[in-house]
Design a protein around this motif. Structure first.
Motif, PDB file in Angstrom:
ATOM      1  N   ASP A 129      17.011   7.760 -11.027  1.00 29.91           N
ATOM      2  CA  ASP A 129      17.502   7.761  -9.647  1.00 29.91           C
ATOM      3  C   ASP A 129      16.627   8.624  -8.750  1.00 29.91           C
ATOM      4  N   GLU A 130      16.229   9.793  -9.239  1.00 35.11           N
ATOM      5  CA  GLU A 130      15.374  10.674  -8.440  1.00 35.11           C
ATOM      6  C   GLU A 130      13.975  10.081  -8.291  1.00 35.11           C
ATOM      7  N   PHE A 131      13.478   9.416  -9.318  1.00 35.89           N
ATOM      8  CA  PHE A 131      12.176   8.752  -9.237  1.00 35.89           C
ATOM      9  C   PHE A 131      12.201   7.742  -8.080  1.00 35.89           C
ATOM     10  N   LEU A 132      13.224   6.896  -8.058  1.00 38.00           N
ATOM     11  CA  LEU A 132      13.322   5.886  -7.004  1.00 38.00           C
ATOM     12  C   LEU A 132      13.611   6.499  -5.642  1.00 38.00           C
ATOM     13  N   ARG A 133      14.382   7.575  -5.593  1.00 34.35           N
ATOM     14  CA  ARG A 133      14.646   8.247  -4.324  1.00 34.35           C
ATOM     15  C   ARG A 133      13.344   8.763  -3.719  1.00 34.35           C
ATOM     16  N   ARG A 134      12.495   9.355  -4.562  1.00 31.98           N
ATOM     17  CA  ARG A 134      11.213   9.879  -4.081  1.00 31.98           C
ATOM     18  C   ARG A 134      10.294   8.756  -3.615  1.00 31.98           C
ATOM     19  N   ARG A 179      11.945  -2.439  -6.602  1.00 33.44           N
ATOM     20  CA  ARG A 179      11.083  -3.614  -6.759  1.00 33.44           C
ATOM     21  C   ARG A 179       9.615  -3.227  -6.639  1.00 33.44           C
ATOM     22  N   GLY A 180       9.312  -2.350  -5.688  1.00 36.10           N
ATOM     23  CA  GLY A 180       7.944  -1.914  -5.482  1.00 36.10           C
ATOM     24  C   GLY A 180       7.419  -1.074  -6.628  1.00 36.10           C
ATOM     25  N   ALA A 181       8.233  -0.122  -7.105  1.00 36.48           N
ATOM     26  CA  ALA A 181       7.809   0.711  -8.236  1.00 36.48           C
ATOM     27  C   ALA A 181       7.552  -0.154  -9.465  1.00 36.48           C
ATOM     28  N   ARG A 182       8.393  -1.145  -9.679  1.00 37.12           N
ATOM     29  CA  ARG A 182       8.206  -2.070 -10.801  1.00 37.12           C
ATOM     30  C   ARG A 182       6.855  -2.795 -10.658  1.00 37.12           C
ATOM     31  N   ALA A 183       6.566  -3.286  -9.469  1.00 43.78           N
ATOM     32  CA  ALA A 183       5.308  -4.006  -9.227  1.00 43.78           C
ATOM     33  C   ALA A 183       4.098  -3.096  -9.415  1.00 43.78           C
ATOM     34  N   VAL A 184       4.196  -1.862  -8.930  1.00 46.83           N
ATOM     35  CA  VAL A 184       3.081  -0.918  -9.069  1.00 46.83           C
ATOM     36  C   VAL A 184       2.847  -0.588 -10.537  1.00 46.83           C
ATOM     37  N   LEU A 185       3.910  -0.288 -11.276  1.00 45.56           N
ATOM     38  CA  LEU A 185       3.744   0.072 -12.690  1.00 45.56           C
ATOM     39  C   LEU A 185       3.214  -1.098 -13.506  1.00 45.56           C
ATOM     40  N   GLN A 186       3.682  -2.306 -13.214  1.00 45.88           N
ATOM     41  CA  GLN A 186       3.177  -3.476 -13.940  1.00 45.88           C
ATOM     42  C   GLN A 186       1.702  -3.701 -13.631  1.00 45.88           C
ATOM     43  N   GLN A 196       0.831  -1.199   0.000  1.00 48.50           N
ATOM     44  CA  GLN A 196       0.000   0.000   0.000  1.00 48.50           C
ATOM     45  C   GLN A 196       0.872   1.259   0.000  1.00 48.50           C
ATOM     46  N   SER A 197       1.880   1.308   0.867  1.00 54.33           N
ATOM     47  CA  SER A 197       2.735   2.497   0.918  1.00 54.33           C
ATOM     48  C   SER A 197       3.554   2.649  -0.365  1.00 54.33           C
ATOM     49  N   LEU A 198       3.997   1.532  -0.944  1.00 55.76           N
ATOM     50  CA  LEU A 198       4.725   1.586  -2.213  1.00 55.76           C
ATOM     51  C   LEU A 198       3.819   2.066  -3.345  1.00 55.76           C
ATOM     52  N   THR A 199       2.569   1.621  -3.336  1.00 62.71           N
ATOM     53  CA  THR A 199       1.621   2.042  -4.369  1.00 62.71           C
ATOM     54  C   THR A 199       1.385   3.543  -4.282  1.00 62.71           C
ATOM     55  N   GLU A 200       1.086   4.030  -3.101  1.00 63.40           N
ATOM     56  CA  GLU A 200       0.832   5.459  -2.922  1.00 63.40           C
ATOM     57  C   GLU A 200       2.050   6.281  -3.332  1.00 63.40           C
ATOM     58  N   ALA A 201       3.241   5.857  -2.906  1.00 61.68           N
ATOM     59  CA  ALA A 201       4.473   6.588  -3.218  1.00 61.68           C
ATOM     60  C   ALA A 201       4.765   6.587  -4.716  1.00 61.68           C
ATOM     61  N   THR A 202       4.589   5.443  -5.352  1.00 68.77           N
ATOM     62  CA  THR A 202       4.878   5.342  -6.789  1.00 68.77           C
ATOM     63  C   THR A 202       3.888   6.164  -7.601  1.00 68.77           C
ATOM     64  N   LEU A 203       2.600   6.079  -7.276  1.00 65.65           N
ATOM     65  CA  LEU A 203       1.605   6.835  -8.034  1.00 65.65           C
ATOM     66  C   LEU A 203       1.800   8.336  -7.857  1.00 65.65           C
ATOM     67  N   ARG A 204       2.111   8.779  -6.643  1.00 65.39           N
ATOM     68  CA  ARG A 204       2.367  10.218  -6.408  1.00 65.39           C
ATOM     69  C   ARG A 204       3.582  10.689  -7.217  1.00 65.39           C
ATOM     70  N   THR A 205       4.626   9.897  -7.223  1.00 67.71           N
ATOM     71  CA  THR A 205       5.840  10.258  -7.944  1.00 67.71           C
ATOM     72  C   THR A 205       5.591  10.241  -9.446  1.00 67.71           C
ATOM     73  N   LEU A 206       4.863   9.257  -9.923  1.00 67.97           N
ATOM     74  CA  LEU A 206       4.511   9.197 -11.340  1.00 67.97           C
ATOM     75  C   LEU A 206       3.710  10.431 -11.739  1.00 67.97           C
TER      76      LEU A 206
END
Length: 129
Positions: A70-75, A89-96, A22-32
């Motif tokens: 690098d900045e995408f993953l840092r965020r 790993r989490g960003a990859r899972a969220v995007l897929q 859940q936290s990875l999803t929220e973080a990845t979507l916000r950064t995207l």
């Protein structure tokens, strides 16, 4: 796809507990949403569960921010409170998972606004890699 099902898919793909997914999803979507145009983010938001839409919606429709992999993953790591390797790993899972939810054409439209390295996160990892 409902919010909980989305988190379950991310958890399975990333090999993490549902609360971390859940936290990875929220973080990845916000950064995207920061990295793509407001229009593209809104188009993606139209295809996800209502509970996930706020993470893809920006308060101000300013131009997307320009930053690389690098900045995408840092965020993502900072927002989710996880280590860099888990953020990747989490960003990859969220995007897929997002790709499956929004459909190929809509997803590719959004990915076309990203540097190739970030877009590559959405590609499946070859077996044995």
């Amino acid at each position: 796809m409902a919010e909980l099902e989305f988190f379950e898919k991310v958890a399975a793909r990333a090999g993490v507990p549902p609360e971390t997914a859940q936290s990875l999803t929220e973080a990845t979507l916000r950064t995207l949403a920061e990295r793509i145009s407001g229009g593209q983010a809104a188009d993606l938001a139209d295809h996800v569960a209502h509970e996930l839409r706020p993470f893809l919606t920006r308060a101000r429709p300013e131009e997307p921010q320009a930053f690389g992999y690098d900045e995408f993953l840092r965020r993502v790591a900072a927002r989710a409170g996880v280590a860099d390797d888990l953020a990747e790993r989490g960003a990859r899972a969220v995007l897929q998972t997002l790709h499956r939810v929004v459909g190929h054409r809509e997803f590719e439209d959004a990915m076309s606004e990203l540097p190739a390295e970030i877009g590559a996160l959405a590609q499946p990892v070859p077996r044995g890699a």
